[in-house]
Design a protein around this motif. Structure first.
Motif, PDB file in Angstrom:
ATOM      1  N   ASP A  85      55.758  37.631  21.089  1.00  0.00           N
ATOM      2  CA  ASP A  85      55.572  38.653  19.870  1.00  0.00           C
ATOM      3  C   ASP A  85      54.249  39.331  20.336  1.00  0.00           C
ATOM      4  OD1 ASP A  85      56.141  40.512  18.149  1.00  0.00           O
ATOM      5  OD2 ASP A  85      55.747  39.182  16.379  1.00  0.00           O
ATOM      6  N   LEU A  86      54.074  40.623  19.769  1.00  0.00           N
ATOM      7  CA  LEU A  86      52.900  41.364  19.873  1.00  0.00           C
ATOM      8  C   LEU A  86      51.826  40.883  19.158  1.00  0.00           C
ATOM      9  CD1 LEU A  86      54.540  45.039  19.620  1.00  0.00           C
ATOM     10  CD2 LEU A  86      53.618  43.657  21.589  1.00  0.00           C
ATOM     11  N   PRO A  87      50.484  41.064  19.593  1.00  0.00           N
ATOM     12  CA  PRO A  87      49.452  40.473  18.773  1.00  0.00           C
ATOM     13  C   PRO A  87      49.357  41.145  17.097  1.00  0.00           C
ATOM     14  CG  PRO A  87      48.554  41.228  20.745  1.00  0.00           C
ATOM     15  CD  PRO A  87      50.071  41.454  20.857  1.00  0.00           C
ATOM     16  N   SER A  88      49.715  42.429  17.111  1.00  0.00           N
ATOM     17  CA  SER A  88      49.867  42.930  15.833  1.00  0.00           C
ATOM     18  C   SER A  88      51.078  43.684  15.443  1.00  0.00           C
ATOM     19  CB  SER A  88      48.658  44.032  15.556  1.00  0.00           C
ATOM     20  OG  SER A  88      48.918  44.966  16.468  1.00  0.00           O
ATOM     21  N   GLY A  89      51.830  43.589  14.280  1.00  0.00           N
ATOM     22  CA  GLY A  89      52.999  43.999  14.024  1.00  0.00           C
ATOM     23  C   GLY A  89      54.120  43.131  14.497  1.00  0.00           C
ATOM     24  N   GLY A  90      54.948  43.607  15.438  1.00  0.00           N
ATOM     25  CA  GLY A  90      56.258  42.795  15.847  1.00  0.00           C
ATOM     26  C   GLY A  90      56.947  42.401  14.953  1.00  0.00           C
TER      27      GLY A  90
END
Length: 474
Positions: free
Chosen positions: A356-361
């Motif tokens: 997953d993305l470091p932020s959001g996701g």
């Protein structure tokens, strides 16, 4: 007081009685006189040759008649008085001759000449085996001796001798002690067996399964064996069965096992996984990144151009790759997640999972996370999320037994330099020692790569086992 007085009287009476008894035994009875002992004069025997000597002897004997004094062969030395006087000429009182004493000689050993020879029996030596060749046994007479009749007498019927020296030998029987090769060659052989009758041949043919005995039986060839039964011998040009056994089942394995990097941890050290995101661009040296001397898991954005080529380069070097969850719009639905995952799998087919993305996701949205976890489970891949918030995606993945891992810390947040990256790696190693496993994430920047290389040489890398991400997924 009276008791003590009585006791004293009683003891005094006992002691007095004992004393009187002892005194009576030691004292002489009244009216008894001891006999006096008078010494008898010694008898002097001398050879009296004259009257004057005889008178002297009579005076010495106390006035006795000298004629009554026996004559002695010689003077008797003075000694103790005795009542027995030996007769004249007795050898009993003869004095011993004056001779010097002789000491006994010491014992000596007999000389060799004086020793008698002793015959020693011959004892066979049993320490070594007897290697002498045994003598050949004497042949036993085959026929008993027949006595020869005199010429003048009529010939009597032959009668075999029955002496013990020549035992009787029967024809055709083996004799004890005689080898089989020395048997009588003149013994009659058994006649050959008679030929089979037609009835016997028919019975044998029926037992052997031959319908027509007169027709010779043909040898039938075995039916050809196929490779399916695995019973025929291998031939030149056949595929290797071991290769087929190892390659064929591997195609049925899920990607998380098929493309996982082999890993062993014999020292049972804490696991430490390093994840680097491929930033792309012409300045990125992927060949140098692929040649890192420790396990690294590369994260590839499937929507970047050249993602497939980059993944193939890292995979050729033995590293694992992950898909980055990019392309999900804000407020994405389950259909959007399915399309995104299918396109990502086509771009990076050898990925072992998705990150997953470091932020959001999607990891904070439970509904969307549930859809993503279901699709990844169907594809046979794992999930990697970040340690933030409630992390609903990791909870769903563990509930559905999907292999998953959580990133502990980002290495190069806000453009950290090599020294700061080394400090983050040391804290991550301490965390791994506490929990047994940890994963860190960073970009493929030169500072990040330099900090990793320095830490593996001078840092706490020896306290952990650098491992691929699949070793942490559970």
């Amino acid at each position: 007081m009276s008791r003590g007085f009585l006791s004293g009287v009683l003891m005094g009476g006992i002691v007095g009685s004992v004393g009187l008894a002892v005194a009576s035994q030691m004292a002489r009875p009244p009216g008894t006189t001891w006999p006096s002992v008078k010494a008898e004069p010694a008898t002097v025997a001398a050879d009296v040759s004259s009257s004057s000597d005889r008178a002297a002897v009579a005076d010495a004997a106390g006035g006795a008649d000298p004629a009554l004094v026996p004559k002695a062969a010689g003077a008797v030395p003075a000694g103790p008085a005795t009542d027995l006087v030996p007769p004249a000429g007795s050898e009993f009182a003869r004095p011993l001759p004056d001779a010097p004493p002789v000491l006994p000689a010491a014992d000596r050993a007999p000389s060799r000449s004086e020793m008698l020879p002793v015959a020693v029996p011959d004892v066979p030596d049993t320490s070594s085996p007897d290697t002498r060749t045994a003598s050949r046994p004497q042949s036993v007479p085959l026929e008993p001796a027949v006595p020869v009749a005199p010429a003048g007498e009529a010939a009597a019927p032959a009668r075999p001798a029955t002496s013990l020296a020549a035992p009787v030998r029967l024809e055709g029987t083996a004799q004890p002690g005689v080898p089989a090769a020395e048997a009588d060659p003149a013994a009659a052989e058994l006649p050959p067996p008679p030929p089979l009758t037609p009835e016997e041949e028919a019975m044998l043919a029926e037992a052997a399964g031959i319908t027509d005995p007169a027709r010779p039986r043909m040898i039938e060839a075995d039916p050809p064996r196929t490779t399916a039964d695995g019973s025929r011998l291998p031939r030149i040009g056949d595929p290797d069965p071991t290769t087929q056994a190892t390659v064929a089942p591997e195609t049925d394995l899920p990607p998380i096992r098929r493309y996982a990097r082999p890993f062993e941890n014999p020292m049972q050290k804490p696991l430490f996984a390093v994840l680097l995101r491929d930033t792309g661009g012409p300045a990125l040296d992927r060949e140098a990144l692929a040649g890192l001397p420790f396990p690294v898991t590369f994260v590839i954005d499937p929507q970047e151009p050249g993602a497939t080529t980059a993944a193939a380069m890292y995979r050729a070097a033995g590293h694992e790759v992950l898909m980055l969850a990019t392309g999900l719009p804000e407020g994405a639905t389950a259909a959007d997640a399915e399309v995104m995952l299918e396109s990502a799998a086509l771009a990076v087919p050898e990925a072992v999972g998705m990150m997953d993305l470091p932020s959001g996701g999607f990891q904070e949205a439970r509904t969307l996370a549930t859809q993503v976890v279901g699709i990844l489970e169907a594809q046979g891949r794992g999930l990697v999320t970040h340690d933030r918030g409630l992390n609903a995606a990791d909870q769903v993945a563990r509930r559905q037994s999907l292999p998953a891992a959580v990133v502990f810390r980002s290495l190069d947040a806000e453009g950290a330099n090599a020294a700061e990256i080394r400090r983050v790696l040391d804290r991550a190693a301490f965390k791994a020692a506490q929990e047994g496993r940890v994963a860190v994430y960073g970009d493929t920047r030169p500072e990040t790569v330099q900090g990793l290389l320095e830490w593996t040489v001078e840092g706490r890398a020896d306290a952990v086992a650098l491992a691929p991400v699949t070793a942490l997924m559970r």
